[in-house]
Design a protein around this motif. Structure first.
Motif, PDB file in Angstrom:
ATOM      1  N   CYS A 171       4.134   5.695   9.447  1.00 20.22           N
ATOM      2  CA  CYS A 171       2.863   6.358   9.728  1.00 20.22           C
ATOM      3  C   CYS A 171       2.581   6.515  11.222  1.00 20.22           C
ATOM      4  CB  CYS A 171       1.712   5.593   9.071  1.00 20.22           C
ATOM      5  SG  CYS A 171       1.870   5.468   7.268  1.00 20.22           S
ATOM      6  N   LEU A 172       3.509   6.092  12.067  1.00 20.06           N
ATOM      7  CA  LEU A 172       3.305   6.192  13.501  1.00 20.06           C
ATOM      8  C   LEU A 172       3.710   7.573  14.015  1.00 20.06           C
ATOM      9  CD1 LEU A 172       4.756   2.754  14.690  1.00 20.06           C
ATOM     10  CD2 LEU A 172       2.366   3.335  14.247  1.00 20.06           C
ATOM     11  N   SER A 173       2.895   8.107  14.892  1.00 23.70           N
ATOM     12  CA  SER A 173       3.246   9.359  15.551  1.00 23.70           C
ATOM     13  C   SER A 173       4.286   9.082  16.637  1.00 23.70           C
ATOM     14  CB  SER A 173       2.009   9.989  16.185  1.00 23.70           C
ATOM     15  OG  SER A 173       1.540   9.196  17.271  1.00 23.70           O
ATOM     16  N   GLY A 174       4.848  10.152  17.179  1.00 26.50           N
ATOM     17  CA  GLY A 174       5.815   9.985  18.260  1.00 26.50           C
ATOM     18  C   GLY A 174       5.204   9.283  19.456  1.00 26.50           C
ATOM     19  N   LYS A 175       3.955   9.603  19.767  1.00 23.71           N
ATOM     20  CA  LYS A 175       3.264   8.961  20.887  1.00 23.71           C
ATOM     21  C   LYS A 175       3.015   7.483  20.594  1.00 23.71           C
ATOM     22  CE  LYS A 175      -0.709   9.587  23.952  1.00 23.71           C
ATOM     23  NZ  LYS A 175      -1.939  10.397  24.232  1.00 23.71           N
ATOM     24  N   ASP A 176       2.687   7.180  19.329  1.00 23.70           N
ATOM     25  CA  ASP A 176       2.491   5.780  18.947  1.00 23.70           C
ATOM     26  C   ASP A 176       3.782   4.989  19.118  1.00 23.70           C
ATOM     27  OD1 ASP A 176      -0.136   6.262  18.301  1.00 23.70           O
ATOM     28  OD2 ASP A 176       0.239   6.515  16.157  1.00 23.70           O
ATOM     29  N   HIS A 177       4.897   5.607  18.725  1.00 19.77           N
ATOM     30  CA  HIS A 177       6.189   4.953  18.906  1.00 19.77           C
ATOM     31  C   HIS A 177       6.408   4.614  20.380  1.00 19.77           C
ATOM     32  CE1 HIS A 177       7.451   6.000  14.798  1.00 19.77           C
ATOM     33  NE2 HIS A 177       8.490   5.204  14.998  1.00 19.77           N
ATOM     34  N   CYS A 230       0.082   7.948   4.162  1.00 21.41           N
ATOM     35  CA  CYS A 230      -0.497   7.244   5.318  1.00 21.41           C
ATOM     36  C   CYS A 230      -2.003   7.412   5.387  1.00 21.41           C
ATOM     37  CB  CYS A 230       0.135   7.774   6.613  1.00 21.41           C
ATOM     38  SG  CYS A 230       1.901   7.417   6.749  1.00 21.41           S
ATOM     39  N   ASN A 231      -2.614   7.757   4.294  1.00 19.93           N
ATOM     40  CA  ASN A 231      -4.050   8.035   4.287  1.00 19.93           C
ATOM     41  C   ASN A 231      -4.912   6.776   4.293  1.00 19.93           C
ATOM     42  OD1 ASN A 231      -3.632  10.798   4.265  1.00 19.93           O
ATOM     43  ND2 ASN A 231      -3.485  10.877   2.020  1.00 19.93           N
ATOM     44  N   LYS A 232      -4.296   5.624   4.070  1.00 18.82           N
ATOM     45  CA  LYS A 232      -5.063   4.381   4.001  1.00 18.82           C
ATOM     46  C   LYS A 232      -5.126   3.720   5.378  1.00 18.82           C
ATOM     47  CE  LYS A 232      -2.959   3.735  -0.548  1.00 18.82           C
ATOM     48  NZ  LYS A 232      -1.874   4.729  -0.310  1.00 18.82           N
ATOM     49  N   LEU A 233      -6.246   3.083   5.692  1.00 17.30           N
ATOM     50  CA  LEU A 233      -6.413   2.386   6.959  1.00 17.30           C
ATOM     51  C   LEU A 233      -5.371   1.294   7.126  1.00 17.30           C
ATOM     52  CD1 LEU A 233      -8.125   1.954   9.528  1.00 17.30           C
ATOM     53  CD2 LEU A 233      -9.547   0.372   8.200  1.00 17.30           C
ATOM     54  N   GLU A 234      -4.979   0.668   6.023  1.00 15.13           N
ATOM     55  CA  GLU A 234      -4.004  -0.418   6.074  1.00 15.13           C
ATOM     56  C   GLU A 234      -2.636   0.051   6.584  1.00 15.13           C
ATOM     57  OE1 GLU A 234      -7.210  -1.540   3.313  1.00 15.13           O
ATOM     58  OE2 GLU A 234      -5.963   0.259   3.564  1.00 15.13           O
ATOM     59  N   CYS A 235      -2.418   1.351   6.598  1.00 15.39           N
ATOM     60  CA  CYS A 235      -1.111   1.892   6.980  1.00 15.39           C
ATOM     61  C   CYS A 235      -1.010   2.259   8.458  1.00 15.39           C
ATOM     62  CB  CYS A 235      -0.792   3.141   6.146  1.00 15.39           C
ATOM     63  SG  CYS A 235      -0.627   2.827   4.371  1.00 15.39           S
ATOM     64  N   TYR A 267       0.814  -1.218   0.000  1.00 15.26           N
ATOM     65  CA  TYR A 267       0.000   0.000   0.000  1.00 15.26           C
ATOM     66  C   TYR A 267       0.851   1.274   0.000  1.00 15.26           C
ATOM     67  CZ  TYR A 267      -4.324  -2.614   0.638  1.00 15.26           C
ATOM     68  OH  TYR A 267      -5.414  -3.444   0.444  1.00 15.26           O
ATOM     69  N   ASP A 268       2.165   1.126  -0.271  1.00  9.76           N
ATOM     70  CA  ASP A 268       3.072   2.291  -0.356  1.00  9.76           C
ATOM     71  C   ASP A 268       2.924   3.206   0.854  1.00  9.76           C
ATOM     72  OD1 ASP A 268       4.123   1.517  -2.854  1.00  9.76           O
ATOM     73  OD2 ASP A 268       2.410   2.410  -3.899  1.00  9.76           O
ATOM     74  N   CYS A 269       2.947   2.608   2.024  1.00 10.69           N
ATOM     75  CA  CYS A 269       2.731   3.393   3.247  1.00 10.69           C
ATOM     76  C   CYS A 269       3.922   4.268   3.597  1.00 10.69           C
ATOM     77  CB  CYS A 269       2.401   2.462   4.409  1.00 10.69           C
ATOM     78  SG  CYS A 269       0.845   1.549   4.150  1.00 10.69           S
ATOM     79  N   ASP A 270       5.026   4.108   2.900  1.00  3.76           N
ATOM     80  CA  ASP A 270       6.149   5.026   3.090  1.00  3.76           C
ATOM     81  C   ASP A 270       5.945   6.332   2.328  1.00  3.76           C
ATOM     82  OD1 ASP A 270       6.287   3.487   0.729  1.00  3.76           O
ATOM     83  OD2 ASP A 270       8.427   3.938   0.506  1.00  3.76           O
TER      84      ASP A 270
END
Length: 506
Positions: free
Chosen positions: A438-444, A427-432, A421-424
């Motif tokens: 596509c992770l935020s700093g908080k997600d990391h 990041c607009n797709k749910l699959e990403c 899904y070319d998530c690099d």
């Protein structure tokens, strides 16, 4: 801790080199080189601008050790003996509440009297703000969860209570003070419906008995994160407490027949359990399970129910706690609780209460010392307090140290999906949503915390996100459909990690 090298740049204080004898300079250089060689081979020596003196003085080392503080309303601390001993074995020194501490161990709820909304990254507290939504006896008992005995607040819920007893006339009730005192079994007609500060709870009349004794079980539960939820249970053992008097013939006036107090009957004194506990070194759960199998029954269903009850209880209260947490800038909290449950004669499990700051004192039974210390050791390791890494390096937040424990390659998953899904690129797709770019700093931070908990679980088992016993039969869409957005995300990450490596499944 910062160090400064102070230089005296006053020209009048400088000594001309020509006035120093060459022999003195030579001796000084030889001594300096010799000292450096000696220091290089001394064990456990920290190199700095000001090397420590070679003496028995350990004050400099003490300054580097992590600190813990105790918050409690009791004038004595015997109930905290095991907490203190385990922390000190892990390299912690005690300090005062008003000093810098790395861990605040609060036996009582600290948020009403202390301002704890702006913690430093290295500071941890053993309670979540709002944990009372789970551990308050009245609120939990009247939550209407299906595995709780029916309960009613009086006098506010008098009409609901009257309706229930009209439909269930043979039911007995325990009338309790809101502070959980003055327990007494009563017929419905004996209950004072206008009594303030009390609630009534249905009495389970058909308990499962061991050698004629009623009992309860205490399961230790650890919550490490709210929104998203991560919850663990201690699997090293379960606390079994037996009533000191046999249940039959039943006498509601004799509370020792049905209420577990401090002087309960321990496993090693119950006749049918002693052979397993004393002769074959079973733990309390193992001895009980063996007894159940002796009765021709399978105990595994009991523990499946226990996990499900704990999971659903915490999930039911998560939003309440999350609303309180919005007032706090950091998430430096964890919560160790004990869920107390009973079992009826059909091996159906019923939740009675959840305890904040559960008893970890072996004052009554010294044999429980090892249990409590192993619980604490497992909990403190899992939340990062028991790390074997030099605490001074951890406090400094060294990038090399942090990456040694976990780095982005450890939390990366769903590689094929992310590439497809070319998530690099977008990041607009749910699959990403779980792809690293596509992770935020908080997600990391959240995923690194989850990875480290998995790494340091010791005797803790994850029950939220739910374990995946059979990956081929696990329906991820069904399992996440009623979860919040953040909990769906967290569950999907564990599911993806499980698909890569089986140890992540449970």
């Amino acid at each position: 801790m910062e160090s400064s090298l102070i230089v005296d740049d006053n020209p009048s204080s400088k000594t001309k080199i020509s006035t120093v004898p060459i022999k003195s300079v030579f001796v000084f250089l030889i001594a300096t080189v010799f000292s450096a060689v000696i220091l290089e081979f001394l064990p456990n020596t920290t190199h700095s601008l000001f090397p420590p003196k070679l003496s028995n003085d350990t004050s400099n080392l003490q300054l580097l050790r992590p600190k813990y503080a105790i918050y409690g309303l009791s004038k004595t601390e015997e109930h905290l003996d095991h907490v203190i001993s385990v922390l000190e074995r892990l390299g912690y020194d005690r300090t005062d509440l008003d000093k810098d501490w790395d861990l605040l161990w609060a036996h009582d709820y600290p948020y009403l009297t202390m301002n704890l909304k702006n913690l430093q990254p290295n500071q941890r507290i053993n309670h979540f703000p709002g944990c009372g939504f789970i551990t308050n006896k009245v609120d939990l008992s009247t939550s209407r969860l299906p595995f709780l005995p029916k309960a009613f607040k009086l006098p506010g819920e008098k009409n609901e209570f009257l309706k229930y007893i009209s439909e269930n006339p043979q039911t007995l009730f325990v009338q309790k003070h809101n502070e959980h005192r003055f327990i007494e079994i009563k017929q419905p007609q004996e209950i004072d419906l206008d009594s303030n500060n009390t609630f009534v709870q249905e009495f389970i009349q058909n308990p499962f008995l061991v050698d004629g004794y009623k009992f309860d079980i205490g399961v230790y539960v650890l919550v490490t994160s709210i929104d998203p939820l991560r919850v663990y249970i201690y699997t090293g053992d379960v606390l079994f407490r037996y009533c000191p008097v046999k249940y039959h013939p039943f006498d509601p006036k004799n509370v020792d027949k049905y209420v577990v107090g401090d002087d309960y009957l321990p496993t090693w004194e119950v006749p049918s359990l002693t052979k397993y506990y004393n002769k074959f070194q079973a733990n309390m759960r193992g001895a009980f399970d063996a007894y159940v199998r002796d009765q021709g029954k399978n105990p595994l269903g009991v523990w499946e129910q226990v996990e499900d009850i704990i999971r659903r209880t915490v999930q039911a209260k998560e939003k309440n706690i999350a609303d309180i947490l919005k007032n706090y800038k950091t998430r430096n909290f964890f919560e160790l609780m004990r869920f107390d449950l009973i079992i009826d004669e059909n091996l159906k499990v019923v939740l009675m209460e959840a305890n904040m700051s559960p008893n970890l004192s072996s004052a009554h039974f010294k044999q429980n010392s090892l249990l409590y210390e192993q619980i604490l050791y497992s909990v403190l390791n899992l939340v990062g307090i028991g790390t074997p890494i030099d605490h001074s390096l951890m406090a400094l937040g060294s990038e090399d140290v942090e990456e040694m424990i976990s780095n982005d390659r450890n939390i990366a998953t769903l590689l094929n999906l992310c590439a497809d899904y070319d998530c690099d690129k977008s990041c607009n797709k749910l699959e990403c949503e779980l792809c690293l770019p596509c992770l935020s700093g908080k997600d990391h931070q959240t995923l690194h915390a989850a990875f480290r908990e998995h790494l340091h679980r010791v005797n803790m088992k994850r029950i939220i996100p739910k374990p995946i016993n059979d990956f081929r039969k696990f329906d991820i869409e069904k399992e996440t459909q009623n979860l919040s957005t953040k909990n769906q995300w967290m569950t999907r990450w564990f599911y993806a990690k499980c698909s890569d490596e089986i140890t992540w499944c449970f």
